[in-house]
Design an enzyme around this catalytic site. Structure first.
Site, PDB file in Angstrom:
ATOM      1  N   LYS A  11       0.887  -1.182   0.000  1.00  0.00           N
ATOM      2  CA  LYS A  11       0.000   0.000   0.000  1.00  0.00           C
ATOM      3  C   LYS A  11       0.917   1.224   0.000  1.00  0.00           C
ATOM      4  O   LYS A  11       1.451   1.618   1.030  1.00  0.00           O
ATOM      5  CB  LYS A  11      -0.860  -0.025   1.262  1.00  0.00           C
ATOM      6  CG  LYS A  11      -2.208   0.651   1.151  1.00  0.00           C
ATOM      7  CD  LYS A  11      -2.175   2.112   0.781  1.00  0.00           C
ATOM      8  CE  LYS A  11      -1.933   3.016   1.970  1.00  0.00           C
ATOM      9  NZ  LYS A  11      -1.730   4.426   1.574  1.00  0.00           N
ATOM     10  N   GLU A  66       9.268   1.345  11.259  1.00  0.00           N
ATOM     11  CA  GLU A  66      10.330   2.321  10.959  1.00  0.00           C
ATOM     12  C   GLU A  66       9.673   3.683  11.042  1.00  0.00           C
ATOM     13  O   GLU A  66       8.946   4.077  10.132  1.00  0.00           O
ATOM     14  CB  GLU A  66      10.885   2.105   9.543  1.00  0.00           C
ATOM     15  CG  GLU A  66      11.464   0.734   9.283  1.00  0.00           C
ATOM     16  CD  GLU A  66      12.852   0.566   9.853  1.00  0.00           C
ATOM     17  OE1 GLU A  66      13.322   1.450  10.602  1.00  0.00           O
ATOM     18  OE2 GLU A  66      13.478  -0.465   9.562  1.00  0.00           O
ATOM     19  N   CYS A  89      13.592  10.429   7.126  1.00  0.00           N
ATOM     20  CA  CYS A  89      13.414  10.036   8.538  1.00  0.00           C
ATOM     21  C   CYS A  89      14.732  10.135   9.283  1.00  0.00           C
ATOM     22  O   CYS A  89      14.775  10.471  10.450  1.00  0.00           O
ATOM     23  CB  CYS A  89      12.880   8.622   8.606  1.00  0.00           C
ATOM     24  SG  CYS A  89      13.846   7.479   7.645  1.00  0.00           S
ATOM     25  N   GLU A 124      10.236  16.234  15.110  1.00  0.00           N
ATOM     26  CA  GLU A 124      10.634  15.991  13.722  1.00  0.00           C
ATOM     27  C   GLU A 124       9.906  16.993  12.831  1.00  0.00           C
ATOM     28  O   GLU A 124       8.671  17.027  12.809  1.00  0.00           O
ATOM     29  CB  GLU A 124      10.244  14.570  13.332  1.00  0.00           C
ATOM     30  CG  GLU A 124      10.685  14.218  11.947  1.00  0.00           C
ATOM     31  CD  GLU A 124      10.279  12.811  11.568  1.00  0.00           C
ATOM     32  OE1 GLU A 124       9.116  12.446  11.760  1.00  0.00           O
ATOM     33  OE2 GLU A 124      11.149  12.079  11.074  1.00  0.00           O
TER      34      GLU A 124
HETATM   35  P1  NAD Z   1       2.208   8.554   7.571  1.00  0.00           P
HETATM   36  O1  NAD Z   1       2.391   7.765   8.807  1.00  0.00           O
HETATM   37  O2  NAD Z   1       1.161   9.589   7.543  1.00  0.00           O
HETATM   38  O3  NAD Z   1       1.878   7.600   6.328  1.00  0.00           O
HETATM   39  C1  NAD Z   1       2.672   6.495   6.013  1.00  0.00           C
HETATM   40  C2  NAD Z   1       1.809   5.442   5.356  1.00  0.00           C
HETATM   41  O4  NAD Z   1       0.824   5.017   6.287  1.00  0.00           O
HETATM   42  C3  NAD Z   1       1.061   5.938   4.122  1.00  0.00           C
HETATM   43  O5  NAD Z   1       1.031   4.906   3.153  1.00  0.00           O
HETATM   44  C4  NAD Z   1      -0.338   6.170   4.653  1.00  0.00           C
HETATM   45  O6  NAD Z   1      -1.330   6.041   3.679  1.00  0.00           O
HETATM   46  C5  NAD Z   1      -0.448   5.060   5.682  1.00  0.00           C
HETATM   47  N1  NAD Z   1      -1.456   5.307   6.719  1.00  0.00           N
HETATM   48  C6  NAD Z   1      -1.914   6.499   7.172  1.00  0.00           C
HETATM   49  N2  NAD Z   1      -2.873   6.303   8.095  1.00  0.00           N
HETATM   50  C7  NAD Z   1      -3.017   4.966   8.236  1.00  0.00           C
HETATM   51  C8  NAD Z   1      -3.830   4.131   9.054  1.00  0.00           C
HETATM   52  N3  NAD Z   1      -4.729   4.643   9.896  1.00  0.00           N
HETATM   53  N4  NAD Z   1      -3.697   2.797   8.954  1.00  0.00           N
HETATM   54  C9  NAD Z   1      -2.798   2.258   8.102  1.00  0.00           C
HETATM   55  N5  NAD Z   1      -2.019   2.992   7.286  1.00  0.00           N
HETATM   56  C10 NAD Z   1      -2.108   4.325   7.362  1.00  0.00           C
HETATM   57  O7  NAD Z   1       3.641   9.123   7.265  1.00  0.00           O
HETATM   58  P2  NAD Z   1       4.065  10.084   6.084  1.00  0.00           P
HETATM   59  O8  NAD Z   1       3.580  11.442   6.418  1.00  0.00           O
HETATM   60  O9  NAD Z   1       3.684   9.496   4.786  1.00  0.00           O
HETATM   61  O10 NAD Z   1       5.668   9.994   6.198  1.00  0.00           O
HETATM   62  C11 NAD Z   1       6.372  10.774   7.060  1.00  0.00           C
HETATM   63  C12 NAD Z   1       6.761  10.020   8.314  1.00  0.00           C
HETATM   64  O11 NAD Z   1       7.386   8.785   7.996  1.00  0.00           O
HETATM   65  C13 NAD Z   1       7.799  10.777   9.099  1.00  0.00           C
HETATM   66  O12 NAD Z   1       7.487  10.747  10.471  1.00  0.00           O
HETATM   67  C14 NAD Z   1       9.087  10.021   8.835  1.00  0.00           C
HETATM   68  O13 NAD Z   1      10.070  10.136   9.795  1.00  0.00           O
HETATM   69  C15 NAD Z   1       8.604   8.636   8.707  1.00  0.00           C
HETATM   70  N6  NAD Z   1       9.559   7.842   7.922  1.00  0.00           N
HETATM   71  C16 NAD Z   1      10.320   6.904   8.553  1.00  0.00           C
HETATM   72  C17 NAD Z   1      11.255   6.173   7.859  1.00  0.00           C
HETATM   73  C18 NAD Z   1      12.115   5.124   8.521  1.00  0.00           C
HETATM   74  O14 NAD Z   1      12.608   4.263   7.837  1.00  0.00           O
HETATM   75  N7  NAD Z   1      12.286   5.170   9.811  1.00  0.00           N
HETATM   76  C19 NAD Z   1      11.414   6.392   6.486  1.00  0.00           C
HETATM   77  C20 NAD Z   1      10.620   7.353   5.870  1.00  0.00           C
HETATM   78  C21 NAD Z   1       9.685   8.062   6.607  1.00  0.00           C
END
Ligand code: NAD
Length: 483
Positions: free
Chosen positions: A177, A252, A286, A385
């Site tokens: 997804k 992650e 991240c 962050e």
């Molecule tokens: P997000 O958590 O909003 O979304 C990530 C994914 O989760 C998307 O595909 C989204 O559609 C899905 N999602 C959202 N709500 C959901 C729910 N209720 N149930 C299941 N899935 C759901 O994050 P973002 O804004 O897309 O990305 C930014 C964040 O990701 C930052 O905090 C960043 O640090 C983190 N990040 C971490 C890493 C790592 O490897 N540690 C890498 C990249 C990004």
């Protein structure tokens, strides 16, 4: 601008089809703020179909393949990614707003994940265990089964590559997804994997909203492992949903990673990393090295060097391939600008800002790279962050104080240490709470081979490298009593 495939279609069991009721979402080009195309809005039923298709594939040809055969397919996918690198680069630049060079690096990294896990697939071995007389005991590493992969928008190719690559190497099947803001390269990746001979249903891709398709995937009882990369808030929801089904998860999550610069550091060598590790990808990384913790003796010098570099940075549309592209969305731009304003309102000083180029489309999501100086370690800008091109600098006097500041957030993802003192390097590597420590270098987002993951609120479990393969498999112990 043309896209060579139907972006509204999702992939389930080898069939490209529309989402239930032909529902779609708009995909916006962050460089212009204009509509790029429509994507499918996958529903709970679409996810259910995808999970069932993944289970069918597991019970079929894929489940019977040897590890070597799986590895060959992965390697082939890697080759085909490289053949399609220009198109993947173009799509990622349009979709995520990445400057072309960064998008190309990401496409190449995705190919590397396929090569790495293709080569690793048949090298995961169990053990024999000395036990009682008359027994032979050994362990086997087996796939979990159907794995769910929920990924964010900041590095769509790298993150999908690392989790799908590891999961397939171990013989799992996958439902991916992608983030609703950025999913074109995930769709193209699936097409490439098909061409490379991945059997139908082994990789299913359902685009859609997090609280619809994402929530349906993380709570589906037919999913046996979930790999999630994203925010802490959503990570908590995923863990709860997986807990209901007693399913293992890899989380992650975010970070607020420090780069600690000691008085004796080689500053010229450090400079590109000090800036690049935060500002690359518009700070939407991240593992961005977003906190500069600098020893007093070189504090002013480092501020000057970093300021000069940041002031020279140019921001503009992805296709202009400047230092920084747009942020992913207006929402993200507003969040980042909110942090900059909060810093100013609380009296913090901006040491330097980059430039947004003239003529940038009005509705593009552009933010100037910004360095704040003398930021107290407990200030919101040093704790939260930001996920934008905003760096904070804080001075320190002793090694002990540096450790305290570095460890003083909720996160623990990556840390960079800059010093020539071998003893200090070793002490810092032990004292710092982070999943990755870089000494005299910093790999924001890099290192296919290097196990990666967090401590504390940065999450748990490890992706990347060989280590990830243990997470994507389950250990079985076989005790044979033969007398
Ligand atoms: P997000 O958590 O909003 O979304 C990530 C994914 O989760 C998307 O595909 C989204 O559609 C899905 N999602 C959202 N709500 C959901 C729910 N209720 N149930 C299941 N899935 C759901 O994050 P973002 O804004 O897309 O990305 C930014 C964040 O990701 C930052 O905090 C960043 O640090 C983190 N990040 C971490 C890493 C790592 O490897 N540690 C890498 C990249 C990004």
């Amino acid at each position: 601008m043309t896209i060579s495939f139907n972006t509204e279609q999702i992939l389930i069991g080898g069939q490209w089809r529309n989402a239930e009721n032909n529902q779609t979402l708009d995909l916006i080009n962050p460089s212009t703020g204009e509509l790029l195309c429509k994507i499918g809005r996958g529903s709970e039923n679409d996810i259910d179909d995808a999970v069932k298709a993944a289970q069918t594939a597991l019970d079929g040809e894929w489940g019977r393949m040897t590890a070597t055969q799986r590895g060959r397919i992965l390697t082939k996918i890697g080759e085909k990614i490289l053949e399609n690198v220009d198109e993947l680069t173009r799509l990622e630049s349009l979709d995520v707003g990445k400057p072309t060079t960064q998008a190309r690096n990401d496409a190449i990294a995705m190919a590397r994940y396929m090569e790495f896990y293709g080569g690793a697939a048949d090298k995961v071995m169990g053990h024999t265990i000395p036990y009682m007389d008359g027994y032979t005991v050994y362990t086997l590493r087996e796939p979990h089964g159907v794995t769910g992969h929920i990924v964010p928008w900041n590095y769509p190719m790298q993150i999908a590559g690392r989790c799908i690559g590891g999961a397939l190497a171990m013989g799992n099947t996958c439902v991916l997804k992608p983030a609703e803001e950025a999913c074109l390269t995930a769709l193209m990746f699936a097409r490439i994997a098909e061409e490379a001979g991945l059997p139908k249903g082994v990789l299913n891709v359902v685009t859609g909203l997090g609280n619809e398709a994402g929530a349906a995937l993380s709570s589906h009882p037919g999913v046996h492992h979930i790999s999630f990369t994203g925010s802490v808030g959503v990570g908590k929801l995923i863990e709860k949903a997986a807990g209901e089904n007693i399913v293992p998860v890899t989380l992650e999550l975010g970070g607020k990673s420090p780069q600690i610069v000691f008085d004796d550091a080689d500053l010229d060598a450090a400079l590109p990393f000090l800036v690049g590790a935060c500002i690359q990808n518009g700070g939407q990384t991240c593992s961005a090295g977003s906190r500069l913790i600098i020893q007093r003796g070189v504090y002013e010098k480092v501020i000057k060097m970093v300021s000069e570099k940041i002031s020279a940075m140019k921001v503009g549309p992805a296709t202009d391939d400047l230092d920084v592209g747009p942020l992913i969305s207006k929402k993200q731009r507003d969040v980042v600008e909110g942090y900059i304003n909060a810093g100013l309102e609380s009296g913090l000083k901006i040491a330097a800002q980059g430039q947004i180029m003239e003529g940038c489309p009005e509705n593009g999501c552009y933010v100037k790279p910004t360095l704040f100086r003398d930021v107290p370690p407990d200030h919101k800008l040093a704790q939260e962050e930001i996920f934008g091109p905003v760096q904070v600098a804080t001075p320190f006097d002793s090694e002990e104080e540096a450790v305290k500041i570095a460890n003083g957030t909720d996160y623990g993802l990556v840390t960079g240490v800059w010093t020539r003192d071998g003893g200090c390097q070793m002490r810092m590597a032990k004292a710092i709470k982070a999943g990755q420590i870089f000494i005299n270098n910093y790999g924001a987002g890099g290192g296919v081979e290097l196990p990666f993951g967090g401590m504390r609120k940065s999450g748990f479990g490890r992706e990347k490298g060989f280590e990830a393969l243990y997470g994507f498999s389950v250990l079985k112990t076989v005790a044979v009593r033969h007398g």
